[in-house]
Design a protein around this motif. Sequence first.
Motif: not given
Length: 101
Positions: A19, A48, A50-52, A54, A82, A85-86
């Motif tokens: 991330a 961003a 992103d699953p990373a 999370d 949110r 996209s961020h």
Amino acid sequence: MTAGHFERALARSAARAGATLSVDSHRAVAWHSATFSGDRHELTLRAAADPALDAWTAGFAQLDLGMRGHLLADLRVAARERHGSHIVLRVEGLTVAYAPR
């Protein structure tokens, strides 16, 4: 501990998890108990969506930031929003000073 030291340690940890984040704001206040001293931290982070990200925040309880002379005693996401996209995170943490041997 300087604010920059803590911010860089968080950014390195996030990068290792895949991330990328930026620090929008950081407030550190000295903290003391009967036996310990350190700092309480309040940060606003932007990253961003992103699953990373999370996965990284889900692992805060086990996070070791590797900060010489300081331990991460607590770190949690206090708020998450949110924005397109961020993701904007409000993060609260506690670092405790110690004398390395």
